[in-house]
Design a protein around this motif. Structure first.
Motif, PDB file in Angstrom:
ATOM      1  N   PHE A   1       1.199  -1.486   0.062  1.00  0.00           N
ATOM      2  CA  PHE A   1       0.162   0.626  -0.188  1.00  0.00           C
ATOM      3  C   PHE A   1       0.791   1.427   0.127  1.00  0.00           C
ATOM      4  N   GLY A   2       1.193   2.148  -1.171  1.00  0.00           N
ATOM      5  CA  GLY A   2       1.769   2.851  -0.799  1.00  0.00           C
ATOM      6  C   GLY A   2       2.570   3.756  -2.411  1.00  0.00           C
ATOM      7  N   CYS A   3       2.765   4.742  -2.615  1.00  0.00           N
ATOM      8  CA  CYS A   3       3.188   5.243  -3.386  1.00  0.00           C
ATOM      9  C   CYS A   3       3.673   4.715  -5.322  1.00  0.00           C
ATOM     10  N   GLY A   4       4.118   5.641  -6.467  1.00  0.00           N
ATOM     11  CA  GLY A   4       4.710   5.092  -6.795  1.00  0.00           C
ATOM     12  C   GLY A   4       5.919   4.360  -6.985  1.00  0.00           C
ATOM     13  N   ALA A   5       7.003   5.270  -6.133  1.00  0.00           N
ATOM     14  CA  ALA A   5       7.915   4.534  -5.874  1.00  0.00           C
ATOM     15  C   ALA A   5       7.748   3.469  -5.000  1.00  0.00           C
ATOM     16  N   ALA A   6       6.917   3.652  -3.521  1.00  0.00           N
ATOM     17  CA  ALA A   6       6.875   2.297  -3.190  1.00  0.00           C
ATOM     18  C   ALA A   6       6.172   1.168  -3.443  1.00  0.00           C
ATOM     19  N   ILE A   7       5.622   0.941  -5.096  1.00  0.00           N
ATOM     20  CA  ILE A   7       5.257   0.339  -5.246  1.00  0.00           C
ATOM     21  C   ILE A   7       6.752  -0.856  -6.022  1.00  0.00           C
ATOM     22  N   ALA A   8       7.510   0.824  -6.736  1.00  0.00           N
ATOM     23  CA  ALA A   8       8.592   0.295  -7.785  1.00  0.00           C
ATOM     24  C   ALA A   8       9.370  -0.849  -6.505  1.00  0.00           C
ATOM     25  N   THR A   9       9.420   0.582  -5.252  1.00  0.00           N
ATOM     26  CA  THR A   9      10.687  -0.679  -4.446  1.00  0.00           C
ATOM     27  C   THR A   9      10.448  -1.708  -4.624  1.00  0.00           C
ATOM     28  N   SER A  10       9.368  -2.099  -3.645  1.00  0.00           N
ATOM     29  CA  SER A  10       8.783  -3.248  -3.958  1.00  0.00           C
ATOM     30  C   SER A  10       8.865  -4.245  -4.063  1.00  0.00           C
ATOM     31  N   SER A  11       9.139  -3.876  -5.600  1.00  0.00           N
ATOM     32  CA  SER A  11       9.347  -4.694  -7.233  1.00  0.00           C
ATOM     33  C   SER A  11      10.420  -4.872  -7.162  1.00  0.00           C
ATOM     34  N   MET A  12      11.271  -4.364  -7.439  1.00  0.00           N
ATOM     35  CA  MET A  12      12.605  -4.423  -7.708  1.00  0.00           C
ATOM     36  C   MET A  12      13.258  -4.982  -6.127  1.00  0.00           C
ATOM     37  N   ALA A  13      13.446  -4.596  -5.385  1.00  0.00           N
ATOM     38  CA  ALA A  13      13.468  -4.976  -3.810  1.00  0.00           C
ATOM     39  C   ALA A  13      13.566  -7.243  -4.086  1.00  0.00           C
ATOM     40  N   THR A  14      12.166  -7.422  -4.679  1.00  0.00           N
ATOM     41  CA  THR A  14      11.734  -8.936  -4.630  1.00  0.00           C
ATOM     42  C   THR A  14      13.025  -9.268  -5.972  1.00  0.00           C
ATOM     43  N   GLU A  15      13.111  -9.039  -7.073  1.00  0.00           N
ATOM     44  CA  GLU A  15      14.010  -8.889  -7.980  1.00  0.00           C
ATOM     45  C   GLU A  15      14.937  -9.597  -7.703  1.00  0.00           C
ATOM     46  N   MET A  16      15.505  -8.637  -6.679  1.00  0.00           N
ATOM     47  CA  MET A  16      17.016  -9.259  -6.262  1.00  0.00           C
ATOM     48  C   MET A  16      17.429  -9.846  -5.273  1.00  0.00           C
ATOM     49  N   ILE A  17      16.556  -9.997  -4.586  1.00  0.00           N
ATOM     50  CA  ILE A  17      16.388 -11.291  -3.770  1.00  0.00           C
ATOM     51  C   ILE A  17      16.281 -12.681  -4.350  1.00  0.00           C
ATOM     52  N   LYS A  18      14.912 -12.663  -5.365  1.00  0.00           N
ATOM     53  CA  LYS A  18      15.296 -13.825  -5.761  1.00  0.00           C
ATOM     54  C   LYS A  18      15.498 -14.920  -6.706  1.00  0.00           C
ATOM     55  N   GLY A  19      15.921 -15.821  -5.533  1.00  0.00           N
ATOM     56  CA  GLY A  19      17.222 -16.825  -5.801  1.00  0.00           C
ATOM     57  C   GLY A  19      18.453 -16.601  -5.275  1.00  0.00           C
ATOM     58  N   LYS A  20      18.609 -15.729  -3.934  1.00  0.00           N
ATOM     59  CA  LYS A  20      19.367 -15.907  -4.074  1.00  0.00           C
ATOM     60  C   LYS A  20      19.312 -16.416  -2.588  1.00  0.00           C
ATOM     61  N   LYS A  21      20.760 -16.382  -1.974  1.00  0.00           N
ATOM     62  CA  LYS A  21      20.686 -17.499  -0.881  1.00  0.00           C
ATOM     63  C   LYS A  21      20.195 -16.421   0.258  1.00  0.00           C
ATOM     64  N   VAL A  22      19.629 -16.625   1.610  1.00  0.00           N
ATOM     65  CA  VAL A  22      19.298 -15.496   2.758  1.00  0.00           C
ATOM     66  C   VAL A  22      20.126 -14.857   2.995  1.00  0.00           C
ATOM     67  N   SER A  23      21.658 -15.845   3.882  1.00  0.00           N
ATOM     68  CA  SER A  23      22.972 -14.725   4.005  1.00  0.00           C
ATOM     69  C   SER A  23      22.587 -13.456   2.994  1.00  0.00           C
TER      70      SER A  23
END
Lengths: 390, 143
Positions: B56-78
């Motif tokens: 729930f949030g502005c354009g930047a909130a949605i975009a940063t959520s989207s980008m952050a999820t892309e960046m951690i997908k397939g990565k090790k938890v650490s």
């Protein structure tokens, strides 16, 4: 429906009308003189300024000597408030205004507070109306100025300025009454002398004149300091070489705005159909501001569970220009002070949307908004962690 | 005001949704402040195999959520724990100053989801989630 461009932000600004531009052109060409020059080239320019002022005074119901040209609505508000407050300190340093004023008024008041003035901010009722009684209740022996906007830029409420003025004058006729009529002009028939106010500000670009021209009415005899010192222009009340072309444009725009008041019922109908359609199609919608006394084209609604800026961006992608009171559209964390003052919860105010229709909008525009908006709201709700579901 | 990357991730957000029986869920922000991010993690053998978000949030909130999820997908938890808001901003080709807090929230949402995963599995950690849902308690949102 096919994608189209719908300009639904007429309270932000309006396009310059061709007739207005035409009225301005001579001063950009042959009539380039300085109105202060005595030779014929100067006198030609002076005649444009004089004729414009006379025409405006005639339409607005005041004397030409009571109307001054400024650079914008904000300058007019600054002049009226600071000029009146500072000119009357011998009587007192208390000012009264409302919580729903434009920032041009609120931030001017804040600046005066730093100078040692005391300001009372009167609350509207839940519909956004400022009652004369609430203003009178704030008056004191040392009150010198009351500033109440004629119509609110966000929720479109039209305030009872004549009644407020009468009530203030009955309390103490020396208290000056100022109204910011920037949004009201072109929506409401304004006769300043009948209205009874001491000062009234207006802006050109809200009524199809260009940005960069405004005006201030100051009643003859009202004690108001000069705001811009300079070379004696505007009867030594506002210095600076007259913006001849824009002055001609403002006069034409005010003339047209008066004539186009005939269109107000048509715009009101579009507005009402738009609001009805939004409320029918979109659940969890709150309508903000009264519908009894409201600007013809103003729609202000808030959708729960979503945030306004993302809605505005998606509407823009669909071709619709709109506005929001969300905090994220400003540079602060605070959502609209107007919505908060009428009791809209903070989290709901974040999801507010203002659509302001004008006379260039059509029924097809309304159809298009009603077709596009529900999908955009739903899309954002589906993405929202606080949406409880259909 | 927004970069093309931000507009792309806002208009066409990646990984929107929820994960049933998620291994870790993190929620940061609150409605009064105007943004809430909720991140769901599916973790197998210490690798983030799937990630979804709701914001729930502005354009930047949605975009940063989207980008952050892309960046951690397939990565090790650490590795995902190393994600910083700066990296999210860079990946989005910048954010307007007033929107920096959105990227902070995205970093915190990821950390919060991982902390939840650790808690669920009895793994000790000292992850500082940052946002506790109370505005002005962290001082980071005064951008």
């Amino acid at each position: 429906m096919e994608k189209r461009f719908v300009y639904a932000d007429n309270s932000a600004t309006t396009p310059v009308y061709p007739e207005v531009l035409e009225a301005m052109m001579p001063a950009f060409g042959e009539l380039y003189g300085n109105p202060s020059s005595l030779y014929s080239k100067g006198r030609e320019a002076k005649r444009i300024v004089d004729a414009s002022r006379e025409r405006i005074a005639e339409v607005l119901g005041c004397k030409p000597t009571e109307f001054f040209f400024t650079s914008c609505g904000t300058e007019s508000d600054n002049w009226a408030i600071k000029g009146a407050a500072r000119a009357n300190v011998s009587r007192g340093k208390h000012l009264v205004t409302t919580k729903i004023e434009h920032h041009a008024v609120l931030h001017t008041m804040r600046a005066l507070e730093k100078e040692g003035f005391e300001v009372t901010y009167v609350s509207p009722d839940k519909d956004g109306i400022i009652s004369p009684e609430s203003i009178v209740a704030a008056l004191r022996e040392d009150t010198t100025l009351v500033a109440v906007m004629y119509a609110n830029n966000e929720i479109g409420t039209i305030e009872p300025i004549r009644e407020i003025t009468e009530a203030v004058k009955a309390y103490d006729k020396r208290i000056l009454v100022f109204t910011d009529a920037v949004q009201a002009l072109g929506n409401v028939k304004i006769n300043i002398h009948e209205l009874g106010v001491d000062m009234l500000s207006l802006s050109g670009h809200k009524i199809h004149a260009p940005k960069g021209i405004g005006g201030l009415y100051i009643r003859t005899g009202a004690r108001v300091h000069t705001f811009v010192d300079g070379g004696g222009q505007e009867r030594s009340r506002r210095g600076g070489t007259e913006n001849v072309a824009y002055i001609a444009g403002l006069a034409k725009a005010i003339e047209l705005a008066d004539k186009n008041l005939a269109d107000v019922p048509r715009i009101e109908k579009m507005r009402d159909r738009l609001v009805k359609g939004i409320v029918e199609k979109i659940p969890y919608t709150r309508v903000n501001g009264t519908f009894e006394h409201r600007l013809a084209g103003n729609v202000n609604v808030a959708f729960e569970f979503i945030e306004g800026e993302s809605m505005l961006l998606l509407l823009d992608r669909a071709g619709i220009a709109s506005s929001t009171g969300s905090a994220c559209s400003s540079n602060s964390l605070e959502p609209s002070h107007v919505l908060l003052s009428i009791g809209v919860p903070v989290e709901v105010a974040h999801g507010s949307l203002r659509l302001s229709l004008g006379r260039d909008n059509t029924e097809e525009d309304v159809d298009y908004i009603l077709e596009v908006l529900p999908g955009i709201v739903q899309r954002l709700r589906d993405m929202s962690p606080i949406y409880p579901g259909k | 005001m927004y970069s093309e990357k931000v507009m792309d991730h806002f208009s066409d957000p990646r990984n929107v949704g929820e994960i049933e029986n998620a291994d870790g869920i993190g929620e940061v922000g609150n409605a009064v402040c105007g943004d809430i991010m909720k991140i769901f993690l599916k973790i197998e053998n210490d690798v983030i195999v799937d990630v979804k978000f709701k914001t729930f949030g502005c354009g930047a909130a949605i975009a940063t959520s989207s980008m952050a999820t892309e960046m951690i997908k397939g990565k090790k938890v650490s590795e995902a724990l190393e994600l910083t808001n700066k990296a999210v901003i860079e990946a989005l080709d910048g954010l307007p100053p007033a929107k920096i807090h959105c990227s902070v929230l995205a970093e915190e949402a990821v950390k919060s989801a991982i902390a939840n995963y650790y808690d669920n599995n009895g793994i000790k950690h000292n992850i500082n989630v940052g946002c506790d849902g109370h505005c002005h308690s962290c001082g980071k949102h005064d951008a």
